[in-house]
Design an enzyme around this catalytic site. Structure first.
Site, PDB file in Angstrom:
ATOM      1  CE  LYS A  45      56.426  57.982  40.151  1.00  0.00           C
ATOM      2  NZ  LYS A  45      55.854  58.898  39.141  1.00  0.00           N
ATOM      3  CG  ASN A  46      58.777  58.761  36.701  1.00  0.00           C
ATOM      4  OD1 ASN A  46      57.644  58.395  37.043  1.00  0.00           O
ATOM      5  ND2 ASN A  46      59.359  59.818  37.232  1.00  0.00           N
ATOM      6  CB  CYS A 140      52.371  65.301  42.128  1.00  0.00           C
ATOM      7  SG  CYS A 140      52.795  63.755  42.925  1.00  0.00           S
ATOM      8  NE  ARG A 145      52.625  67.215  36.334  1.00  0.00           N
ATOM      9  CZ  ARG A 145      52.973  66.044  36.879  1.00  0.00           C
ATOM     10  NH1 ARG A 145      52.404  65.633  37.982  1.00  0.00           N
ATOM     11  NH2 ARG A 145      53.892  65.286  36.308  1.00  0.00           N
ATOM     12  CG  ASP A 328      60.721  63.496  40.021  1.00  0.00           C
ATOM     13  OD1 ASP A 328      60.023  64.521  39.982  1.00  0.00           O
ATOM     14  OD2 ASP A 328      60.659  62.601  39.146  1.00  0.00           O
ATOM     15  NE  ARG A 419      50.739  58.866  42.388  1.00  0.00           N
ATOM     16  CZ  ARG A 419      51.215  60.003  41.904  1.00  0.00           C
ATOM     17  NH1 ARG A 419      51.002  61.118  42.551  1.00  0.00           N
ATOM     18  NH2 ARG A 419      51.873  60.035  40.779  1.00  0.00           N
TER      19      ARG A 419
END
Ligand code: EPU
Length: 438
Positions: A45-46, A140, A145, A328, A419
């Site tokens: 994903k990242n 999230c 952030r 994570d 997600r």
């Protein structure tokens, strides 16, 4: 195969938003004993999200393979589609993105508020159009952030940054190279600086950058498109700006967090699972801890196998930027600690408030005390409970705990998990989990 046009499908299903996945109301998880078997790991994903944003910088089509079938990728494709990018699905994990007719958004797309990676549109739009806008950046909730380091990079490269009508706007008539030393190691700021600098005039030197495998992957994609980026994966990245970039074919790296989650689920249920198609070097911070805890972990070229025949011993983790223990995987690791022997400690140095899962695990009988930036966990037996999923990785943690618990658990609002985890139910069921979606 007849390619399908993402834009059309998206328009038809506007109310559902996503082509893959579906909104689950709750998950019911019953005890399943040891998870066993092999599981194929999807694209990261990242890594996928910055690469999708980076396609905006290129002329001609890019063929991006190994894209995970997850909600955030769907959102990214929808947002790009709304900016005039022709998005065509080639096969399940491969999309062609042609950005020849892309335009900068006059108003920020409301979809940008649904995920953190929307911030990458700022760097990519600056590099491509000299102007970019995104709305309130989602993702999230870990308390604050900040994006001050992103802004620091944009300004150093010659851009102005403003907030207009609740949108973040970046503008530059001319981007130029700069020497930038980040005050803190940030994945997002490193990505945005790379995206903006890659077509700036002259040389940019980025110091104290993130070294995650997804940063290396973004650099590899951009270099294949004609960029000149050196040093990705180290603390200093040097970028010589180029006038044009040409789209290319590229395959995204495997998702180390997805792989780590299945290894932790195997460990928590005293099972035996092999994660396939991974790069074991990405996961050594996790596999080192699992070995210390007593698991038998076997790494081969593209796979990792974990065997746990009894409860593992507790341990200590401190999260840190790569190559440290990934934040994570902190919540899923805490789920494993909750069913391990003796005391474990978690120290969270990246997201100090990433402990919203603790209250949920406590409902299952977990003995967890929060202390400053960390938690102290006394391992024991968990029992099923009604749980609420507060964010993506917390959801993974609760699923692991529910698989290892005695009795039935119900997870409410599990769509957060979609997600970031592709085919989650199918993959868990194939390993023996007793899990159903409502
Ligand atoms: N930070 C600042 N200023 C900034 C940017 C970050 O102070 O301008 C601080 C943050 O507050 C945090 C630390 O730096 O304490 C690291 O933040 P980073 O910018 O690296 O995080 P991010 O880019 O917002 C990405 C991942 C997260 C992952 C973090 C850390 C994406 C889309 N998100 O977020 O992934 O936790 O890096 O590795 O790549 C997830 O996948 O569940 C997830 C949350």
């Amino acid at each position: 195969m007849r390619p399908f046009c993402y834009k059309t499908v998206y328009a038809k299903k506007k109310t559902r938003l996503c082509r893959v996945g579906f909104y689950m109301e709750k998950l019911i998880v019953r005890p399943c004993g040891a998870l066993r078997g092999r599981v194929g790991i999807g694209g990261s994903k990242n890594a996928a999200l910055p690469i999708l944003a980076a396609t905006l910088l290129c002329e001609g089509p890019s063929l991006i393979g190994n894209l995970p079938a997850i909600r955030d990728v769907e959102l990214a494709l929808a947002i790009l589609s709304g900016m005039g990018v022709a998005v065509t699905r080639v096969d399940r994990a491969t999309y062609e993105l042609n950005t020849n007719h892309a335009f900068p958004p006059a108003q920020p797309d409301p979809l940008t508020g649904r995920m953190r990676a929307s911030a990458y549109l700022l760097g990519a739009c600056l590099g491509r159009f000299g102007v970019g806008r995104v709305g309130c950046i989602g993702g999230c909730d870990f308390g604050g952030r900040p994006i001050d380091q992103h802004i620091k990079a944009f300004v150093a490269l010659g851009a102005t940054v403003s907030v207009e009508d609740e949108a973040i706007c970046v503008r530059a008539d001319h981007l130029h190279g700069a020497a930038i030393t980040f005050d803190t190691v940030s994945v997002g700021a490193t990505v945005n600086a790379m995206l903006a600098a890659v077509r700036a005039e002259g040389e940019t030197v980025l110091r104290n950058v993130a070294r995650e495998p997804h940063i290396v992957d973004l650099a590899a994609y951009l270099n294949r498109c004609g960029a000149d980026i050196r040093g990705a994966g180290t603390a200093t990245i040097r970028i010589r700006g180029v006038k044009t970039l040409r789209g290319c074919s590229y395959s995204v790296i495997p998702d180390m967090i997805e792989a780590g989650t299945y290894l932790l689920a195997a460990a928590a249920t005293q099972g035996a699972v092999t994660v396939m198609g991974v790069d074991p070097t990405h996961l050594s911070p996790l596999t080192d801890v699992l070995r210390k805890m007593g698991a038998d972990v076997d790494c081969e070229e593209r796979r990792i196998s974990l065997f746990a025949t009894a409860r593992l011993r507790g341990s200590t983790i401190t999260t840190a930027p790569f190559p440290g223990f990934p934040t994570d995987l902190q919540p899923p690791m805490a789920a494993l600690f909750s069913v391990s022997l003796g005391e474990s400690r978690v120290c969270e140095t990246i997201w100090r408030h990433r402990f919203r899962y603790v209250e949920e695990l406590q409902k299952m009988g977990a003995d967890i005390r929060l202390q400053g930036d960390g938690a102290c966990i006394q391992g024991g037996q968990l029992h099923g409970a009604e749980l609420c999923v507060p964010d993506l990785r917390a959801g993974a943690a609760l699923l692991i705990a529910a698989c290892a618990a005695e009795g039935e658990s119900v997870l409410h609002s599990p769509s957060y998990i979609e997600r970031g985890y592709e085919d989650l139910l199918l993959k868990l069921r194939a390993l023996g989990a007793d899990i159903s979606a409502v």
